[in-house]
Design a protein around this motif. Structure first.
Motif, PDB file in Angstrom:
ATOM      1  N   PHE A 167      -3.824   1.012  -3.768  1.00 33.40           N
ATOM      2  CA  PHE A 167      -3.782  -0.301  -3.142  1.00 33.40           C
ATOM      3  C   PHE A 167      -3.271  -1.358  -4.124  1.00 33.40           C
ATOM      4  CE2 PHE A 167      -6.570   1.772  -0.140  1.00 33.40           C
ATOM      5  CZ  PHE A 167      -6.290   1.126   1.062  1.00 33.40           C
ATOM      6  N   VAL A 168      -2.329  -2.177  -3.633  1.00 35.99           N
ATOM      7  CA  VAL A 168      -1.878  -3.365  -4.347  1.00 35.99           C
ATOM      8  C   VAL A 168      -2.612  -4.583  -3.801  1.00 35.99           C
ATOM      9  CG1 VAL A 168       0.109  -4.839  -4.876  1.00 35.99           C
ATOM     10  CG2 VAL A 168       0.376  -2.347  -4.797  1.00 35.99           C
ATOM     11  N   ASP A 169      -2.765  -4.622  -2.493  1.00 38.66           N
ATOM     12  CA  ASP A 169      -3.655  -5.569  -1.840  1.00 38.66           C
ATOM     13  C   ASP A 169      -4.249  -4.853  -0.624  1.00 38.66           C
ATOM     14  OD1 ASP A 169      -1.895  -5.869   0.442  1.00 38.66           O
ATOM     15  OD2 ASP A 169      -0.715  -7.303  -0.704  1.00 38.66           O
ATOM     16  N   ASP A 170      -4.978  -5.565   0.207  1.00 40.87           N
ATOM     17  CA  ASP A 170      -5.726  -4.905   1.280  1.00 40.87           C
ATOM     18  C   ASP A 170      -4.850  -4.149   2.274  1.00 40.87           C
ATOM     19  OD1 ASP A 170      -7.995  -5.815   0.139  1.00 40.87           O
ATOM     20  OD2 ASP A 170      -8.530  -7.254   1.718  1.00 40.87           O
ATOM     21  N   HIS A 171      -3.583  -4.530   2.399  1.00 44.17           N
ATOM     22  CA  HIS A 171      -2.697  -3.877   3.367  1.00 44.17           C
ATOM     23  C   HIS A 171      -1.511  -3.173   2.718  1.00 44.17           C
ATOM     24  CE1 HIS A 171      -4.339  -5.302   7.264  1.00 44.17           C
ATOM     25  NE2 HIS A 171      -4.766  -6.345   6.565  1.00 44.17           N
ATOM     26  N   THR A 172      -1.374  -3.288   1.408  1.00 42.69           N
ATOM     27  CA  THR A 172      -0.183  -2.782   0.731  1.00 42.69           C
ATOM     28  C   THR A 172      -0.526  -1.681  -0.260  1.00 42.69           C
ATOM     29  OG1 THR A 172       0.782  -4.991   0.892  1.00 42.69           O
ATOM     30  CG2 THR A 172       1.870  -3.427  -0.588  1.00 42.69           C
ATOM     31  N   LEU A 173       0.280  -0.624  -0.249  1.00 45.27           N
ATOM     32  CA  LEU A 173       0.065   0.511  -1.141  1.00 45.27           C
ATOM     33  C   LEU A 173       1.294   0.743  -2.010  1.00 45.27           C
ATOM     34  CD1 LEU A 173      -1.439   2.977   1.460  1.00 45.27           C
ATOM     35  CD2 LEU A 173      -2.687   2.030  -0.476  1.00 45.27           C
ATOM     36  N   GLU A 174       1.038   1.030  -3.276  1.00 47.00           N
ATOM     37  CA  GLU A 174       2.095   1.491  -4.175  1.00 47.00           C
ATOM     38  C   GLU A 174       2.056   3.010  -4.193  1.00 47.00           C
ATOM     39  OE1 GLU A 174       3.349   0.079  -8.498  1.00 47.00           O
ATOM     40  OE2 GLU A 174       1.666   1.495  -8.563  1.00 47.00           O
ATOM     41  N   LEU A 175       3.182   3.623  -3.873  1.00 46.98           N
ATOM     42  CA  LEU A 175       3.262   5.082  -3.835  1.00 46.98           C
ATOM     43  C   LEU A 175       3.981   5.576  -5.084  1.00 46.98           C
ATOM     44  CD1 LEU A 175       4.413   5.637  -0.139  1.00 46.98           C
ATOM     45  CD2 LEU A 175       2.124   5.133  -1.023  1.00 46.98           C
ATOM     46  N   THR A 176       3.438   6.626  -5.684  1.00 47.45           N
ATOM     47  CA  THR A 176       4.085   7.211  -6.856  1.00 47.45           C
ATOM     48  C   THR A 176       4.087   8.729  -6.751  1.00 47.45           C
ATOM     49  OG1 THR A 176       1.999   7.253  -8.098  1.00 47.45           O
ATOM     50  CG2 THR A 176       3.404   5.316  -8.389  1.00 47.45           C
ATOM     51  N   ASP A 177       5.121   9.308  -7.323  1.00 49.12           N
ATOM     52  CA  ASP A 177       5.199  10.751  -7.497  1.00 49.12           C
ATOM     53  C   ASP A 177       5.278  10.997  -8.999  1.00 49.12           C
ATOM     54  OD1 ASP A 177       5.818  13.408  -7.761  1.00 49.12           O
ATOM     55  OD2 ASP A 177       7.207  13.458  -6.069  1.00 49.12           O
ATOM     56  N   PRO A 178       4.134  11.366  -9.642  1.00 46.59           N
ATOM     57  CA  PRO A 178       4.112  11.529 -11.095  1.00 46.59           C
ATOM     58  C   PRO A 178       5.093  12.585 -11.603  1.00 46.59           C
ATOM     59  CG  PRO A 178       1.888  11.449 -10.215  1.00 46.59           C
ATOM     60  CD  PRO A 178       2.816  11.588  -9.041  1.00 46.59           C
ATOM     61  N   ARG A 179       5.490  13.513 -10.737  1.00 39.10           N
ATOM     62  CA  ARG A 179       6.396  14.575 -11.164  1.00 39.10           C
ATOM     63  C   ARG A 179       7.824  14.084 -11.292  1.00 39.10           C
ATOM     64  NH1 ARG A 179       4.631  17.665  -5.898  1.00 39.10           N
ATOM     65  NH2 ARG A 179       5.250  15.569  -5.277  1.00 39.10           N
TER      66      ARG A 179
END
Length: 530
Positions: A167-179
Motif C-alpha cells: 500500500f502507498v495509500d488506502d486505495h493505491t498499491l505499488e507492485l514489484t517483481d523482485p526477480r
C-alpha cells in the motif's frame, strides 16, 4: 506493459474495481466468483507473490533466479496436498511392512517385487509433479476461463499478476517483481486481503534461521531428511513427524507444553500415544536454546541441537540431519504497509461480513483474527463475500461447527463442534453428556495391531434434547467419517437421531450409531468383538 502472470498483450489498467491480494484458496475463490457475478465493465486484479523460504535461498546462495510461488497458496504448494500424499505413503508402508503378511501376501523379495524400502526422491518428485498440475489448472482458470466476460469474450475482466503488492495509500498499491525489478502502481475501489500466513522461526534461538527449515521446505527436500527433529506440537508438527516415521526415518517431537492446543485434549494425547507406540520420540517440556553445525557436519551433514528440559532446567544436546520448526504461523500482513486494526500476531480484525477497520478493505482466510484456518473455510468465505460485494447475495460466513481432520500416523483425528473442554466451559459439566467407545476395526484384526485403540466420542447438550454439540474420532479414515457427521451436526441432530440410524457393517463409522457408555457412568468403554 505485460507484467508477470499476464498472458496477453493488453495494457494492464491503472485502476480496478476490485483488487484481491493473495492467490491461495480464498483469493482464487473470491476472484473467480467476482468475475462470474459482476458486470462486463468490472475490472478485477488478482495479485499473488510469496518470498522464498530461508532454506530455498540457502540452496541458491541467496539468488532469486528461478523462483516462482505458484498459484494455489499454502494448501496446494506446501500444505494440505503434499501432506496428505506423504501421509498416504506412510500408510502404504505400514500395509506392506506389517499388515500384508497376515493377509496372505509374502514379501515378494524372491520375485524382485516390493521389499518395503522407501525412496524419498521418487515420492518428492511425484508429489511436486502433481502440485505443478494443480498450479497449471489454477493459472488457466484466472488467465483464461474466468479472465473474460461470459457474454463478450473480447472483454477482459480478471487480470492475474505474479507480483508483490504494498500500500502507498488506502486505495493505491505499488507492485514489484523482485526477480525482474519491475515496478508499477495501481489503484482499487475495493481491496480484499487474502494473504494467508507463513511459518514462524524464532529469532531468539541462535542458528535457527541459518540451519532449520519449516513446513514450506519439507515437501520438496532434494535429499532424504534422515534423523529429524520437529519442534512444536501443532497439527503440522505431529503430521510431519508421524509421516516421516512411517516412511522409515527416525523422528522426534520437541513439545513445550501440550499437543494440539485448541483441540480435545483426550483425543490429542491418544494421537501422541499412537505416535509413541510407532517409535516417535517426544521431548516433553523442552525448548531449543541453540542450533549449530555438528563437529562432524562435513561428513554427516548433521546439526547439534542444544535444548533445555523446563522441568529440570538441564540442557542436553543431540544431533539431527533435519530440524523443522512448526511453532505457529504469522499472518503475512506487515509487508502490506497498511494501518488496520490487528491483533498482536498481525492478524486482521474483521466484522461479521469480513470488513476491516477501513470500510473499502475486506479480509478473508488465514490472515484474519479468531477464525478457523482451513482451506474450505477460505473458499466458502471468498464465494460468499463476492456474492455480497456484487449484490448477488446476503449470506454471511458461518464459522461454527467447521469439521477438520488431522492426518497423523498411525491414528488420524477428525472432529466437528466443541471439544469436551469447550463444552464444559460453555455449558457446565452437569449439562453435557459424553459418550465414548474404544474399539478395533475389522481391518486390524488379522494383524493384531492397535487393539481397542480406535476412539470415538460424542458430546451432547442435555438441556437441548441431547443435541450433538461435539464429535471426535481417533482412527483410520478420520476425514471421511467426520465429513458426514458434520452435515448431521449442522442440521441440529440429536443423540436419538444417531441411535435411530442403521450403521454400515462392518465399518469403523458404524460405532456412532451404537454409543451407549457415558463417561459419567464410569463403566469401561472398551469393546470385544465386532
Amino acid at each position: 506493459m505485460n507484467l508477470g502472470g499476464a498472458t496477453n498483450k493488453q495494457e494492464i489498467p491503472a485502476h480496478f474495481d476490485y483488487i484481491v491480494i493473495g492467490g491461495g484458496s480464498g483469493g482464487l475463490s473470491l476472484s473467480k466468483q467476482l468475475s462470474s457475478l459482476s458486470s462486463k465493465e468490472t475490472r478485477i486484479c488478482l495479485l499473488d507473490y510469496r518470498d522464498p523460504s530461508s532454506q530455498w535461498l540457502r540452496e541458491r546462495n541467496g539468488k532469486l533466479n528461478g523462483w516462482m510461488w505458484q498459484l494455489g497458496g499454502t494448501c496446494v504448494n506446501v500444505g494440505c496436498i503434499p501432506k496428505k500424499l506423504m501421509h498416504n505413503s506412510a500408510l502404504i508402508g505400514e500395509g506392506i511392512n506389517h499388515d500384508a503378511e497376515y493377509f496372505g501376501w509374502n514379501d515378494g523379495k524372491q520375485e524382485g517385487k516390493l521389499s518395503g524400502k522407501h525412496d524419498w526422491k521418487t515420492l518428492v518428485a511425484n508429489v511436486q509433479q502433481y502440485i505443478k498440475s494443480l498450479n497449471f489448472g489454477y493459472r488457466t482458470s484466472v488467465t483464461q476461463t474466468y479472465a473474460f466476460d461470459n457474454e463478450d469474450p473480447s472483454l477482459k475482466k480478471l487480470y492475474y499478476l505474479n507480483m508483490k503488492g504494498r500500500f502507498v495509500d488506502d486505495h493505491t498499491l505499488e507492485l514489484t517483481d523482485p526477480r525482474k525489478g519491475i515496478t508499477k502502481t495501481i489503484s482499487g475501489k475495493v481491496i480484499i486481503l487474502s494473504v494467508g500466513g507463513t511459518p514462524n522461526i524464532p529469532q531468539d534461538v541462535p542458528g535457527a534461521t541459518e540451519y532449520a527449515i519449516t513446513s514450506d521446505d519439507i515437501f520438496s527436500l532434494k535429499e532424504e531428511p534422515g534423523k529429524t527433529l520437529v519442534i512444536g506440537a501443532s497439527y503440522i508438527a505431529l503430521e510431519t513427524a508421524s509421516f516421516l516415521k512411517g516412511l522409515g526415518y527416525e523422528s522426534s517431537v520437541m513439545m513445550r507444553s501440550i499437543p494440539l492446543r485448541g483441540f480435545d485434549q483426550e483425543c490429542a494425547w491418544k494421537v501422541v500415544d499412537g505416535m509413541k507406540e510407532r517409535g516417535v520420540k517426544f521431548l516433553e517440556q523442552c525448548i531449543p536454546v541453540k542450533i549449530e553445525k555438528s563437529s562432524d557436519h562435513e561428513t554427516t551433514g548433521e546439526y547439534t541441537v542444544h535444548y533445555k528440559d523446563l522441568s529440570t532446567q538441564q540442557v542436553y544436546t543431540e544431533n539431527y540431519k533435519t530440524i523443522m520448526f512448526a511453532v505457529g504461523r504469522r499472518a503475512v500482513t506487515k509487508e502490506l504497509n497498511i494501518d488496520l486494526d490487528m491483533d498482536e500476531s498481525g492478524k486482521i480484525i474483521v466484522s461479521d461480513n469480513e470488513q476491516t477497520s477501513k470500510k473499502h478493505i475486506y479480509a478473508i482466510g488465514d490472515c484474519i483474527n479468531k477464525k478457523t484456518e482451513l482451506t474450505p473455510v477460505a473458499i466458502r468465505a471468498g464465494k460468499l463475500l463476492a456474492s455480497r460485494l456484487t449484490n448477488k447475495g446476503t449470506e454471511l460466513m458461518d464459522y461454527d461447527n467447521v469439521p477438520t481432520s488431522i492426518f497423523t500416523h498411525p491414528y488420524e483425528y477428525g472432529c466437528c463442534g466443541l471439544s469436551e473442554e469447550e463444552a464444559v466451559q460453555r455449558y457446565g459439566e452437569d449439562d453435557i453428556e459424553v459418550y465414548i467407545s474404544l474399539y478395533s476395526p475389522i481391518e486390524h484384526q488379522l494383524s493384531h495391531r492397535d487393539t481397542n485403540k480406535t476412539f470415538m466420542k460424542i458430546i451432547t447438550l442435555k438441556s437441548a434434547n441431547e443435541k450433538v454439540i461435539g464429535f471426535h474420532y481417533v482412527g483410520a479414515n478420520a476425514g471421511e467419517i467426520t465429513q458426514g457427521i458434520a452435515v448431521a451436526i449442522k442440521a441440529g441432530a440429536t443423540k436419538e437421531h444417531f441411535d435411530n440410524t442403521i450403521g454400515i457393517h462392518p465399518t469403523a463409522a458404524e460405532e456412532m450409531t451404537l454409543l451407549s457408555i457415558t463417561k459419567r457412568s464410569g463403566n469401561s468403554a472398551e469393546k470385544d468383538g465386532c
